[in-house]
Design a protein around this motif. Structure first.
Motif, PDB file in Angstrom:
ATOM      1  N   LYS A  39      27.345  46.412  -8.234  1.00 26.37           N
ATOM      2  CA  LYS A  39      26.219  46.006  -9.091  1.00 26.37           C
ATOM      3  C   LYS A  39      25.873  47.113 -10.081  1.00 26.37           C
ATOM      4  O   LYS A  39      25.596  46.842 -11.254  1.00 26.37           O
ATOM      5  CB  LYS A  39      24.995  45.672  -8.250  1.00 26.37           C
ATOM      6  CG  LYS A  39      23.813  45.150  -9.075  1.00 26.37           C
ATOM      7  CD  LYS A  39      22.632  44.793  -8.201  1.00 26.37           C
ATOM      8  CE  LYS A  39      21.505  44.165  -9.029  1.00 26.37           C
ATOM      9  NZ  LYS A  39      21.110  44.972 -10.200  1.00 26.37           N
ATOM     10  N   GLN A  40      25.900  48.357  -9.627  1.00 26.44           N
ATOM     11  CA  GLN A  40      25.611  49.467 -10.525  1.00 26.44           C
ATOM     12  C   GLN A  40      26.674  49.578 -11.608  1.00 26.44           C
ATOM     13  O   GLN A  40      26.364  49.867 -12.774  1.00 26.44           O
ATOM     14  CB  GLN A  40      25.509  50.772  -9.736  1.00 26.44           C
ATOM     15  CG  GLN A  40      24.244  50.879  -8.885  1.00 26.44           C
ATOM     16  CD  GLN A  40      24.243  52.118  -8.023  1.00 26.44           C
ATOM     17  OE1 GLN A  40      25.196  52.378  -7.287  1.00 26.44           O
ATOM     18  NE2 GLN A  40      23.173  52.902  -8.103  1.00 26.44           N
ATOM     19  N   ASP A  42      28.498  47.084 -12.756  1.00 30.02           N
ATOM     20  CA  ASP A  42      28.300  45.937 -13.636  1.00 30.02           C
ATOM     21  C   ASP A  42      27.115  46.175 -14.563  1.00 30.02           C
ATOM     22  O   ASP A  42      27.189  45.906 -15.778  1.00 30.02           O
ATOM     23  CB  ASP A  42      28.075  44.675 -12.794  1.00 30.02           C
ATOM     24  CG  ASP A  42      28.145  43.412 -13.624  1.00 30.02           C
ATOM     25  OD1 ASP A  42      29.264  42.976 -13.944  1.00 30.02           O
ATOM     26  OD2 ASP A  42      27.075  42.862 -13.967  1.00 30.02           O
ATOM     27  N   ASP A  43      26.013  46.694 -14.016  1.00 29.15           N
ATOM     28  CA  ASP A  43      24.821  46.960 -14.833  1.00 29.15           C
ATOM     29  C   ASP A  43      25.098  48.026 -15.878  1.00 29.15           C
ATOM     30  O   ASP A  43      24.655  47.912 -17.033  1.00 29.15           O
ATOM     31  CB  ASP A  43      23.656  47.410 -13.937  1.00 29.15           C
ATOM     32  CG  ASP A  43      23.102  46.282 -13.086  1.00 29.15           C
ATOM     33  OD1 ASP A  43      23.384  45.101 -13.400  1.00 29.15           O
ATOM     34  OD2 ASP A  43      22.381  46.570 -12.106  1.00 29.15           O
ATOM     35  N   CYS A  45      28.019  48.828 -17.281  1.00 26.13           N
ATOM     36  CA  CYS A  45      28.900  48.292 -18.330  1.00 26.13           C
ATOM     37  C   CYS A  45      28.159  47.321 -19.243  1.00 26.13           C
ATOM     38  O   CYS A  45      28.454  47.232 -20.439  1.00 26.13           O
ATOM     39  CB  CYS A  45      30.109  47.614 -17.693  1.00 26.13           C
ATOM     40  SG  CYS A  45      31.250  48.769 -16.901  1.00 26.13           S
ATOM     41  N   ALA A  46      27.191  46.597 -18.703  1.00 27.76           N
ATOM     42  CA  ALA A  46      26.394  45.696 -19.532  1.00 27.76           C
ATOM     43  C   ALA A  46      25.467  46.478 -20.455  1.00 27.76           C
ATOM     44  O   ALA A  46      25.230  46.092 -21.605  1.00 27.76           O
ATOM     45  CB  ALA A  46      25.576  44.762 -18.637  1.00 27.76           C
ATOM     46  N   GLU A  47      24.978  47.609 -19.951  1.00 26.08           N
ATOM     47  CA  GLU A  47      24.030  48.410 -20.713  1.00 26.08           C
ATOM     48  C   GLU A  47      24.704  49.301 -21.752  1.00 26.08           C
ATOM     49  O   GLU A  47      24.202  49.467 -22.870  1.00 26.08           O
ATOM     50  CB  GLU A  47      23.208  49.265 -19.753  1.00 26.08           C
ATOM     51  CG  GLU A  47      22.090  50.074 -20.396  1.00 26.08           C
ATOM     52  CD  GLU A  47      20.913  49.218 -20.811  1.00 26.08           C
ATOM     53  OE1 GLU A  47      20.141  49.672 -21.681  1.00 26.08           O
ATOM     54  OE2 GLU A  47      20.758  48.100 -20.267  1.00 26.08           O
ATOM     55  N   GLN A  52      29.097  41.518 -20.983  1.00 23.60           N
ATOM     56  CA  GLN A  52      28.067  40.610 -20.498  1.00 23.60           C
ATOM     57  C   GLN A  52      27.763  40.937 -19.038  1.00 23.60           C
ATOM     58  O   GLN A  52      28.651  41.315 -18.274  1.00 23.60           O
ATOM     59  CB  GLN A  52      28.545  39.162 -20.613  1.00 23.60           C
ATOM     60  CG  GLN A  52      28.770  38.693 -22.035  1.00 23.60           C
ATOM     61  CD  GLN A  52      27.469  38.643 -22.834  1.00 23.60           C
ATOM     62  OE1 GLN A  52      26.431  38.232 -22.308  1.00 23.60           O
ATOM     63  NE2 GLN A  52      27.539  39.039 -24.095  1.00 23.60           N
ATOM     64  N   ARG A  53      26.505  40.787 -18.647  1.00 17.61           N
ATOM     65  CA  ARG A  53      26.141  41.065 -17.264  1.00 17.61           C
ATOM     66  C   ARG A  53      26.901  40.115 -16.327  1.00 17.61           C
ATOM     67  O   ARG A  53      26.932  38.914 -16.550  1.00 17.61           O
ATOM     68  CB  ARG A  53      24.630  40.918 -17.071  1.00 17.61           C
ATOM     69  CG  ARG A  53      24.118  41.565 -15.779  1.00 17.61           C
ATOM     70  CD  ARG A  53      22.610  41.678 -15.800  1.00 17.61           C
ATOM     71  NE  ARG A  53      22.148  42.499 -16.903  1.00 17.61           N
ATOM     72  CZ  ARG A  53      22.093  43.835 -16.882  1.00 17.61           C
ATOM     73  NH1 ARG A  53      22.509  44.483 -15.811  1.00 17.61           N
ATOM     74  NH2 ARG A  53      21.646  44.506 -17.925  1.00 17.61           N
ATOM     75  N   GLY A  54      27.525  40.646 -15.329  1.00 19.86           N
ATOM     76  CA  GLY A  54      28.324  39.865 -14.401  1.00 19.86           C
ATOM     77  C   GLY A  54      29.793  39.820 -14.760  1.00 19.86           C
ATOM     78  O   GLY A  54      30.622  39.406 -13.941  1.00 19.86           O
ATOM     79  N   GLU A  55      30.133  40.260 -15.992  1.00 23.82           N
ATOM     80  CA  GLU A  55      31.531  40.173 -16.434  1.00 23.82           C
ATOM     81  C   GLU A  55      32.429  41.131 -15.656  1.00 23.82           C
ATOM     82  O   GLU A  55      33.542  40.770 -15.267  1.00 23.82           O
ATOM     83  CB  GLU A  55      31.618  40.479 -17.929  1.00 23.82           C
ATOM     84  CG  GLU A  55      33.013  40.291 -18.507  1.00 23.82           C
ATOM     85  CD  GLU A  55      33.055  40.481 -20.018  1.00 23.82           C
ATOM     86  OE1 GLU A  55      34.155  40.414 -20.579  1.00 23.82           O
ATOM     87  OE2 GLU A  55      31.975  40.693 -20.628  1.00 23.82           O
ATOM     88  N   GLU A  57      32.040  42.280 -12.629  1.00 24.24           N
ATOM     89  CA  GLU A  57      32.224  41.781 -11.265  1.00 24.24           C
ATOM     90  C   GLU A  57      33.198  40.612 -11.235  1.00 24.24           C
ATOM     91  O   GLU A  57      34.035  40.507 -10.335  1.00 24.24           O
ATOM     92  CB  GLU A  57      30.885  41.368 -10.664  1.00 24.24           C
ATOM     93  CG  GLU A  57      30.991  40.952  -9.206  1.00 24.24           C
ATOM     94  CD  GLU A  57      29.642  40.777  -8.547  1.00 24.24           C
ATOM     95  OE1 GLU A  57      29.626  40.471  -7.337  1.00 24.24           O
ATOM     96  OE2 GLU A  57      28.618  40.945  -9.229  1.00 24.24           O
TER      97      GLU A  57
END
Length: 213
Positions: A39-40, A42-43, A45-47, A52-55, A57
């Motif tokens: 989750k960290q 993923d977060d 890479c989104a930030e 995109q968030r979840g991408e 993962e």
């Protein structure tokens, strides 16, 4: 000298070899608990990486699906971070290759060989290292008084378990079981070990052990 406040935190543990005075030689490893979750990642890479968030993962799950199938078929899977391949084990002792068949081979996990790029990036730390405060990990195992007191407390109800002894001794699971098992060996063994479900219970040899469940 001011205390170092940056750098990778490391902890020390006693190894299997000893110095001339019988003290265990130490080895270092990154401090336990220093980790990042999916989750960290993923977060992050989104930030900071325009994903995109979840991408991230979803990509990992897709890789697991495809690469897992390829590994199961015996292929080596090469990636930018390294290569993965199935590990095999030859069961039994063999010296004649003509007598070895597929029935003698079993699956033995997955090996990972990091790429040169990953090794270089992982070793690019510029801040050095700093020692984790507190005692050397599991060093209390070599303090007879500390172990005797931990054993006394854990046997207060007439028997103990690995988990209970871990609580009183501060040892990690493997070391706690190793210590308890050592007390069950030899003619003058202090403890007896009985299976209790999927675990073991330990009781003094002079006392009646709890009935097995």
């Amino acid at each position: 000298m001011p205390r170092k406040t940056n750098g990778i935190v490391f902890e020390l543990h006693p190894g299997p070899k000893h110095d001339e005075e019988g003290r265990p030689l130490l080895y270092a490893r990154p401090a336990s608990g220093q980790k990042k979750t999916m989750k960290q990642l993923d977060d992050f890479c989104a930030e900071y990486r325009n994903l995109q968030r979840g991408e991230m993962e979803r990509l990992f799950n897709l890789f697991l699906d495809v690469a897992g199938d390829w590994l199961a078929q015996g292929y080596r899977v090469e990636t930018p971070i390294g290569s993965l391949a199935m590990k095999l084990k030859l069961v039994g002792e063999h010296s004649d290759p003509d007598k070895v068949t597929g029935r003698d081979i079993i699956y033995n996990g997955v090996e990972f060989t990091p790429s040169k790029e990953l090794i270089a990036r992982a070793g690019s730390n510029r801040e050095g290292f700093r020692k984790k405060s507190g005692a050397v990990g599991n060093s209390q195992m070599y303090d007879p008084k500390a172990m005797e007191e931990a054993l006394r407390k854990s046997l207060a109800i007439g028997y103990t378990s690995v988990s209970s002894f871990m609580h009183f001794s501060g040892l990690k699971r493997d070391s706690a079981q190793k210590f308890l098992d050592s007390l069950c060996q030899g003619e003058d063994a202090r403890l007896r070990r009985r299976r209790n479900g999927k675990s073991y219970i330990y009781s003094p040899r002079t006392a009646k052990a709890p009935e097995q469940k």
